[in-house]
Write a protein that holds these residues in place. Structure first.
Motif, PDB file in Angstrom:
ATOM      1  N   THR A  90     -11.138  -3.776  -9.192  1.00 53.91           N
ATOM      2  CA  THR A  90     -10.396  -3.020  -8.138  1.00 53.91           C
ATOM      3  C   THR A  90     -10.988  -1.724  -8.189  1.00 53.91           C
TER       4      THR A  90
ATOM      5  N   THR B 124       4.240   3.296  -9.709  1.00 56.59           N
ATOM      6  CA  THR B 124       4.724   2.674  -8.420  1.00 56.59           C
ATOM      7  C   THR B 124       5.560   3.810  -7.933  1.00 56.59           C
TER       8      THR B 124
ATOM      9  N   ASN C 125      -4.868   6.513  -5.874  1.00 54.04           N
ATOM     10  CA  ASN C 125      -6.425   5.980  -6.115  1.00 54.04           C
ATOM     11  C   ASN C 125      -7.138   7.183  -5.933  1.00 54.04           C
TER      12      ASN C 125
ATOM     13  N   LYS D   4      -1.846  -8.747  -3.690  1.00 53.82           N
ATOM     14  CA  LYS D   4      -2.232  -9.009  -2.326  1.00 53.82           C
ATOM     15  C   LYS D   4      -2.177 -10.190  -2.078  1.00 53.82           C
TER      16      LYS D   4
ATOM     17  N   SER E  15       0.232   1.511  -6.574  1.00 52.19           N
ATOM     18  CA  SER E  15      -0.885   1.983  -6.720  1.00 52.19           C
ATOM     19  C   SER E  15      -1.808   0.965  -7.132  1.00 52.19           C
ATOM     20  N   ASP E  16      -1.573  -0.229  -7.647  1.00 51.50           N
ATOM     21  CA  ASP E  16      -2.487  -1.198  -8.128  1.00 51.50           C
ATOM     22  C   ASP E  16      -1.849  -2.402  -7.479  1.00 51.50           C
ATOM     23  N   THR E  17      -2.660  -2.953  -6.132  1.00 45.79           N
ATOM     24  CA  THR E  17      -2.323  -3.835  -5.357  1.00 45.79           C
ATOM     25  C   THR E  17      -3.046  -5.339  -5.625  1.00 45.79           C
TER      26      THR E  17
ATOM     27  N   ASN F  43      -0.862   4.237  -2.104  1.00 44.43           N
ATOM     28  CA  ASN F  43      -2.080   3.475  -2.721  1.00 44.43           C
ATOM     29  C   ASN F  43      -3.099   4.285  -2.793  1.00 44.43           C
ATOM     30  N   ASP F  44      -3.578   4.865  -1.570  1.00 47.10           N
ATOM     31  CA  ASP F  44      -4.800   5.610  -1.443  1.00 47.10           C
ATOM     32  C   ASP F  44      -4.652   6.946  -1.990  1.00 47.10           C
TER      33      ASP F  44
ATOM     34  N   ASN G 119       0.840  -1.229   0.044  1.00 52.23           N
ATOM     35  CA  ASN G 119      -0.151   0.215  -0.029  1.00 52.23           C
ATOM     36  C   ASN G 119       0.919   1.127  -0.067  1.00 52.23           C
TER      37      ASN G 119
END
Length: 431
Positions: free
Chosen positions: A409, A342, A374, A197, A191-193, A370-371, A187
């Motif tokens: 996502t 990233t 997004n 995960k 940016s795309d997990t 990540n948040d 996270n």
């Protein structure tokens, strides 16, 4: 007959064959791609498949054949509970760090398993090689197929298995703890997990613990309530077969090779750092995000654009300057539209290092990477949903045009940051 087909042996046979075939396929893939995780997964599959082999062959009449097949059943090491926990743990380590290599310093994890194997070799050597082959003495137990030390091993095995059960629980706890750290790592860096995960791995670990619970329950009933028959015990190994099926399919189809190589280091996390693709990142995890993760919930961000948090008041002036530069970059160049963005690529565009950029995002915006990214993607999607020029777009098209990699996502992030799904927002805008 070498293999007696019946309902019990036949039902375990497909799981056994799948486990062995998939383990071989993983070894081949590991050699082709030099992936340590595939080797560990192959070993994990093998360890789970061997107990199935014991009960499959047992119901196929090998114990009752009273010949070399029966002797094989008494001396072959089918159960490896002492190795199961460490192997699962190192599979997780290799899966989340493509540069992970098992070292001699880590051999102690397998010391109990090594002692167990040495004991089994000693039992087999004394009974089969020394007493039977060299001394010419017949086996005295189970119709001339089982020696004295094998009977001693039967008395020792429950204690060895009990130690194995404890080992599995300890390593499960260790793996789950580091998995939580890993989730924070991705996270704060990706940016795309969605594809990294490895939620299936966490679920698999829970399934292993459930399988252990089933075994313990059967043993408890057998020792304390009523003596169970071999047929009744068989159902616990059928559950193991289902576990082998899930493990082989999920592991072989894991798509971690499609994304940027991971270099997660739990030792660094414990010292407040993350290992990224280029350098060590300072671990500045947002308190709200951390608490929401622990509680199994997600924090909701209701603003359309990233807002400066209260942390900005006390942030260093230099961090505020970098925060302004970052905001300008995000608004003008819109790097968030790249699905695989990233922390390192964004830092390169900003002409700084990942450590500083991580501090800026955590301290000045009160979010993890990540948040933060997004939030811009969701705002972009909202603009497109409100724009008449995009009315003919499907929600998937809007998601892809806004920087998301998949609709799942898109829906998950939208729900997290806006408290509603994209379809609900679109319906509200069009009403």
């Amino acid at each position: 007959m070498l293999f007696e087909f019946n309902a019990y042996s036949s039902l375990l046979l497909p799981f056994f064959l799948q486990g062995m075939v998939f383990a071989a396929l993983l070894v081949i893939r590991a050699r082709q791609n030099d992936t340590a995780s595939d080797r560990w997964l192959a070993l994990l599959l093998l360890l789970n498949t061997l107990p199935l082999m014991q009960w499959m062959l047992g119901f196929a009449n090998w114990y009752d054949s009273h010949d070399a097949h029966s002797t094989f059943m008494f001396y072959f090491p089918f159960s490896h509970w002492l190795a199961l926990g460490p192997v699962f743990y190192f599979y997780f380590r290799s899966l989340t760090n493509r540069e992970f290599r098992f070292s001699r310093a880590q051999l102690w994890h397998f010391a109990p398993e090594a002692l167990y194997l040495a004991w089994i070799v000693l039992v087999g050597w004394y009974d089969v090689v020394w007493q039977h082959e060299i001394q010419g003495q017949p086996f005295l137990n189970h119709y001339g197929t089982k020696g004295r030390w094998a009977c001693i091993n039967d008395e020792v095995s429950p204690w060895i298995e009990a130690g194995g059960y404890i080992s599995v629980v300890v390593y499960a706890w260790l793996t789950l703890r580091e998995y939580r750290q890993y989730r924070h790592y991705i996270n704060n860096y990706f940016s795309d997990t969605e594809r990294i995960k490895f939620s299936w791995l966490r679920n698999l670990l829970y399934a292993v613990l459930l399988g252990l619970g089933i075994v313990l329950l059967f043993n408890f009933v057998n020792l304390s309530v009523v003596k169970l028959t071999y047929v009744q015990f068989w159902y616990s190994f059928l559950a193991t077969g289902v576990l082998v099926y899930y493990l082989s399919i999920a592991g072989l189809l894991a798509n971690y090779q499609l994304v940027a190589p991971l270099r997660f280091q739990p030792e660094a996390v414990e010292h407040g750092q993350f290992i990224g693709l280029s350098e060590i990142l300072d671990n500045q995890i947002d308190v709200q995000d951390d608490l929401s993760y622990l509680n199994g919930t997600t924090a909701t961000v209701a603003t359309a654009e990233p807002q400066v948090s209260k942390a900005d008041v006390t942030a260093e002036p230099d961090l505020q300057r970098w925060a302004a530069k970052l905001t300008r970059l995000m608004e003008t160049d819109r790097p968030y539209l790249a699905p695989e963005l990233t922390l390192s690529t964004l830092a390169a565009q900003l002409r700084t290092n990942t450590s500083l950029l991580s501090r800026v995002i955590n301290s000045c915006f009160g979010q993890n990477f990540n948040d933060y990214v997004n939030t811009y993607r969701v705002a972009e999607a909202e603009r497109k949903l409100q724009n008449p020029n995009f009315r003919h777009y499907t929600l998937l098209a809007v998601a892809l045009e806004s920087g998301f990699n998949s609709k799942s996502t898109f829906n998950r992030v939208f729900k997290k940051l806006r408290g509603a799904t994209p379809s609900e927002i679109a319906a509200g805008l069009n009403s």
